[in-house]
Design a protein around this motif. Structure first.
Motif, PDB file in Angstrom:
ATOM      1  N   MET A   1       1.738   0.488   7.105  1.00 47.94           N
ATOM      2  CA  MET A   1       0.850   1.143   6.140  1.00 47.94           C
ATOM      3  C   MET A   1       1.311   0.874   4.705  1.00 47.94           C
ATOM      4  SD  MET A   1      -0.643   4.987   6.032  1.00 47.94           S
ATOM      5  CE  MET A   1       0.306   5.926   4.859  1.00 47.94           C
ATOM      6  N   LEU A   2       2.652   0.834   4.525  1.00 45.17           N
ATOM      7  CA  LEU A   2       3.187   0.632   3.181  1.00 45.17           C
ATOM      8  C   LEU A   2       2.693  -0.703   2.602  1.00 45.17           C
ATOM      9  CD1 LEU A   2       5.066   2.517   1.627  1.00 45.17           C
ATOM     10  CD2 LEU A   2       6.940   0.978   2.154  1.00 45.17           C
ATOM     11  N   ASP A   3       2.729  -1.749   3.441  1.00 46.72           N
ATOM     12  CA  ASP A   3       2.270  -3.069   2.990  1.00 46.72           C
ATOM     13  C   ASP A   3       0.805  -3.035   2.599  1.00 46.72           C
ATOM     14  OD1 ASP A   3       4.711  -4.090   3.388  1.00 46.72           O
ATOM     15  OD2 ASP A   3       4.255  -5.101   5.286  1.00 46.72           O
ATOM     16  N   ASN A   4       0.036  -2.361   3.448  1.00 47.95           N
ATOM     17  CA  ASN A   4      -1.402  -2.257   3.210  1.00 47.95           C
ATOM     18  C   ASN A   4      -1.682  -1.577   1.868  1.00 47.95           C
ATOM     19  OD1 ASN A   4      -4.116  -2.367   3.646  1.00 47.95           O
ATOM     20  ND2 ASN A   4      -4.169  -0.488   4.857  1.00 47.95           N
ATOM     21  N   ILE A   5      -0.998  -0.461   1.640  1.00 46.56           N
ATOM     22  CA  ILE A   5      -1.202   0.270   0.383  1.00 46.56           C
ATOM     23  C   ILE A   5      -0.723  -0.565  -0.805  1.00 46.56           C
ATOM     24  CG2 ILE A   5      -0.462   2.310  -0.937  1.00 46.56           C
ATOM     25  CD1 ILE A   5      -0.648   3.887   1.643  1.00 46.56           C
ATOM     26  N   HIS A  36       4.912   9.647  -2.114  1.00 45.42           N
ATOM     27  CA  HIS A  36       6.035   9.083  -1.366  1.00 45.42           C
ATOM     28  C   HIS A  36       5.948   7.560  -1.273  1.00 45.42           C
ATOM     29  CE1 HIS A  36       8.785   8.590   2.149  1.00 45.42           C
ATOM     30  NE2 HIS A  36       9.436   9.574   1.538  1.00 45.42           N
ATOM     31  N   THR A  37       4.755   7.026  -0.963  1.00 49.50           N
ATOM     32  CA  THR A  37       4.618   5.568  -0.847  1.00 49.50           C
ATOM     33  C   THR A  37       4.798   4.897  -2.204  1.00 49.50           C
ATOM     34  OG1 THR A  37       2.215   5.831  -0.995  1.00 49.50           O
ATOM     35  CG2 THR A  37       3.123   5.545   1.194  1.00 49.50           C
ATOM     36  N   LEU A  38       4.233   5.476  -3.249  1.00 52.38           N
ATOM     37  CA  LEU A  38       4.377   4.892  -4.584  1.00 52.38           C
ATOM     38  C   LEU A  38       5.855   4.824  -4.979  1.00 52.38           C
ATOM     39  CD1 LEU A  38       1.463   6.663  -6.473  1.00 52.38           C
ATOM     40  CD2 LEU A  38       1.654   4.199  -6.091  1.00 52.38           C
ATOM     41  N   HIS A  39       6.563   5.896  -4.645  1.00 53.79           N
ATOM     42  CA  HIS A  39       8.002   5.944  -4.962  1.00 53.79           C
ATOM     43  C   HIS A  39       8.758   4.859  -4.206  1.00 53.79           C
ATOM     44  CE1 HIS A  39      11.903   7.477  -5.938  1.00 53.79           C
ATOM     45  NE2 HIS A  39      12.202   7.597  -4.645  1.00 53.79           N
ATOM     46  N   ARG A  40       8.431   4.722  -2.914  1.00 50.98           N
ATOM     47  CA  ARG A  40       9.113   3.698  -2.108  1.00 50.98           C
ATOM     48  C   ARG A  40       8.797   2.296  -2.609  1.00 50.98           C
ATOM     49  NH1 ARG A  40       7.952   4.599   4.059  1.00 50.98           N
ATOM     50  NH2 ARG A  40       9.156   2.663   4.273  1.00 50.98           N
ATOM     51  N   LEU A 175      -1.314  11.345   8.185  1.00 48.85           N
ATOM     52  CA  LEU A 175      -0.530  12.359   8.900  1.00 48.85           C
ATOM     53  C   LEU A 175       0.583  11.693   9.718  1.00 48.85           C
ATOM     54  CD1 LEU A 175      -3.392  14.803  10.013  1.00 48.85           C
ATOM     55  CD2 LEU A 175      -1.796  15.044   8.092  1.00 48.85           C
ATOM     56  N   ASN A 176       0.270  10.552  10.311  1.00 47.83           N
ATOM     57  CA  ASN A 176       1.312   9.821  11.039  1.00 47.83           C
ATOM     58  C   ASN A 176       2.445   9.390  10.116  1.00 47.83           C
ATOM     59  OD1 ASN A 176       0.102  10.029  13.507  1.00 47.83           O
ATOM     60  ND2 ASN A 176      -0.955   8.054  13.370  1.00 47.83           N
TER      61      ASN A 176
END
Lengths: 478, 478
Positions: A1-5, A36-40, A175-176
């Motif tokens: 998901m991180l890559d996708n975003i 969280h994803t933006l931070h990562r 949620l996952n």
């Protein structure tokens, strides 16, 4: 998901890893996941939280977001707003007030802190629900396309985009992600606005629709994406038409070429009108369909001039070749016209001039050569010049506004007299300019309506000896 | 209601009272109402009935329609069709077969009997159901706009429109009309196609949606109307783009400028592709979204040439600056090229000519003035002409196709040799034309690739005395 975003952030949202972004964080699953994803991914983040103080637990939630941001090592800002009194003041719903105050705060802070964008956590299910809501409401393409990854300009800013990176990510995946990363959000209150109706859609209607079409959510999401592109293609046409037909714009008014609008296809006419209303009321998202049709119906009537109320104090005004969209007639500019105060009158002598409002001037000079003057007068096509026989008039001349019901004999019309008001209408002089328009008179009688028509009275003949050349001219644009 | 339908017939459907029209009549409420109102308004009517023989009562219904038409004094025609065997033959559903056979019959008869239009009885509820079906299926604007009052061209005719005068009339009003006029229809079988799903929408889903939005039917009908206009505006753009980019068209093939398509907005690219598919498959109403995206994805790849299967035997072929949409490669025309049979070879002597397929000719003449010839050769920009030194070659020259792996030294490339196949690729010669392209040779060696490049071999020099001027020219367009 991180890559996708990550790829959505770069390709759809046009963000770069070094961009400073302001993220609206309620503490619910979507905004927590987004933060969280933006931070990562390594973005420079300001987490911004708005405490609407609408529920007892609101304070705890603010604290939760603050601590979460602190754990991540991300800048945190917040504010408390009084939604109830704002809603009362503007006579809008609590939901609408909360939404308006929230976005206003986020964009104010983004500007202040020099952020490149404001990011919020709407997800694919929100998108589907939004499209369905628009569908139920009878919206066209502009609603059925749903929300955009990137909205600019938006009601809150002309240069800071509103960005929704999770718009194609399903709630389930969010949620996952949270559970995989052991993140526990607060109870979701991000969809505070229209919460009840939205919840009915989410929990009742969409499952019913899935029994008709198992992929309805995916289908609606995709339809929305296609319609985004359709909408963009139409907006290009609208923008071209806008640039071609816009005659004037200012605070509280816009003027367009009437025929230019009427030549457009019905579709583009509607979007044109929506854009014009949006210019005046950038926060007004849902302009009523009937309002648009009423406006276009009025403009396409053959009746020449007139006015119709549209929405929220805006009205359409037809005026000759133009139409105005304005906050009432008082909002229209008058600076084009040589305004004379009502009831005032001035004298005008040989070789003198009279300054009028908005940079205009009436100027009189004597012409030494009667033969040449007669020739010039006969050949004249410029309504801003006139030649009169000074021997036939009372000097000094009088400059005043028209008197109600006053008549006048236009040059070349065989002594047939007309009402000054009718002449002004025929000549497409805007109604609001008519009562303050300067008339040049000999005693009581009109010699010349400058810019329009000279009178029969004191017209030049081969016998004229004292010849006066009158000019109305603009010295500067006010 | 009569007045309303009359104005729709004239304004939306562009019909005149003296037009001869063919009306499809099943005997159900809609078609009965349509027939009756058209008759009362004074149109010249042919009532056409198709007996699908799918249900035991079908014969009775035919008789009913026949008698009803007779009572009105209206012309009546009918046919019986064998839906089952047609469906088996074409491997389509019974519903699709019935629909296809019905419309085909109506339009055949309309043409035969010189009718101006084919009229059918779809009503506003049918329209809403159609829009909902498209929505559930994930359709874009083209589906969500629903059916049109007037469809031309349509899958069955280029010049006879399909007209639906009752498209904005609700079923309830039709039933009221029938009961007021004491007309008793047969059990409605007009929605034979997709009947089961449609009935679920009608009796279950729409009432549920009405509990969310009481005016959902009116809203969807209106959205459809607005989206018709949006769709029309986009189709205008598509048609302009089509005319600008269409290079060739024929039975089984279309060719377009590739860059022209890629420059269009994503929205217009999609409609362009749908239009191109519709050219080949006029009956194929629902082209899959993924099929369109796959095609556009293929075209926008940077990989130069290639081919991809699209739908129903159609494929996309990239070829240099063009792309083709065709029923396989065999459908592409070769008539542009000077084809030479593979393995065949001809001789070409001074002052002679050689006819090639598709109206092309190779022509040789001796040039008397060596100085002028050298000047012309040096200044030559036309690849369809070449000058060679006749003293340096073996006569007669040989004309043949290329040999696999063959090399050639292009003029001006300092004796650097290239594969003929690479030259042809660089020069964007379509692959299918390469193997039959004529080469002019001196013995084994290539002198000239006509239309492309001359060899270093036997190029003119100031010392050349016997100068041959070679021309490849088209005498006629085959």
């Amino acid at each position: 998901m991180l890559d996708n975003i990550d790829s959505i952030l770069q390709q759809e949202c046009k963000l770069h890893i070094n961009d400073r972004v302001l993220v609206g964080v309620s503490g619910g699953p979507d905004s927590l996941c987004l933060l969280h994803t933006l931070h990562r991914l390594g973005y420079l983040i300001i987490a911004a939280h708005v405490n609407h103080k609408l529920r007892p637990e609101a304070g705890d939630e603010s604290l939760f977001v603050k601590q979460f941001a602190k754990q991540l090592g991300v800048d945190y800002i917040s504010c408390r707003v009084d939604v109830h009194s704002y809603a009362r003041e503007l006579r809008i719903s609590i939901e609408e007030a909360a939404r308006t105050m929230r976005y206003r705060y986020l964009f104010e802070q983004a500007k202040e802190m020099d952020a490149r964008a404001v990011l919020v956590g709407h997800n694919a299910d929100d998108q589907v629900e939004t499209i369905l809501m628009h569908l139920l409401r009878g919206s066209g393409l502009s609603g059925l396309r749903g929300m955009e990854f990137i909205t600019l300009p938006n009601p809150w800013s002309q240069d800071i985009p509103l960005i929704r990176p999770l718009l194609s990510t399903w709630r389930e995946d969010i949620l996952n992600y949270l559970s995989e990363n052991e993140l526990i959000p607060v109870l979701d209150k991000s969809n505070l606005d229209t919460a009840y109706f939205r919840n009915r859609l989410r929990h009742e209607l969409i499952p019913i629709l899935e029994s008709y079409s198992p992929h309805i959510r995916q289908n609606l999401l995709r339809s929305g994406q296609i319609m985004q592109d359709d909408y963009s293609a139409l907006q290009q046409l609208v923008n071209t038409a806008w640039d071609r037909n816009l005659v004037r714009q200012g605070t509280g008014y816009l003027a367009f070429k009437l025929n230019g609008l009427l030549e457009l296809s019905p579709s583009i006419q509607r979007y044109f009108m929506r854009k014009a209303i949006g210019y005046h009321l950038p926060g007004l998202i849902d302009v009523d369909f009937d309002c648009i049709e009423r406006g276009l119906g009025f403009l396409s009537e053959t009746k020449p001039d007139g006015q119709v109320d549209l929405v929220a104090g805006l009205c359409l005004i037809k005026e000759g070749d133009l139409f105005w969209l304005a906050h009432g007639k008082d909002a229209l500019p008058v600076s084009d016209f040589p305004v004379l105060g009502y009831g005032v009158q001035f004298t005008l002598n040989i070789s003198s001039s009279l300054g009028l409002d908005n940079g205009w001037e009436l100027y009189v000079e004597e012409v030494p050569d009667p033969v040449l003057a007669l020739e010039q007068s006969n050949a004249n096509l410029d309504p801003y010049q006139a030649w009169v026989d000074g021997g036939e008039i009372t000097l000094p001349m009088i400059v005043r506004c028209r008197i109600p019901g006053e008549r006048f004999r236009p040059l070349g019309m065989n002594d047939h007299s007309m009402k000054v008001s009718d002449v002004m209408i025929n000549l497409k002089l805007p109604k609001r300019a008519r009562s303050t328009w300067p008339l040049v008179c000999s005693g009581q009688d009109i010699l010349w309506i400058p810019g329009y028509r000279q009178s029969q009275l004191a017209r030049l003949t081969p016998e004229s000896r004292l010849i006066l050349h009158l000019t109305l001219r603009r010295l500067s644009t006010a």
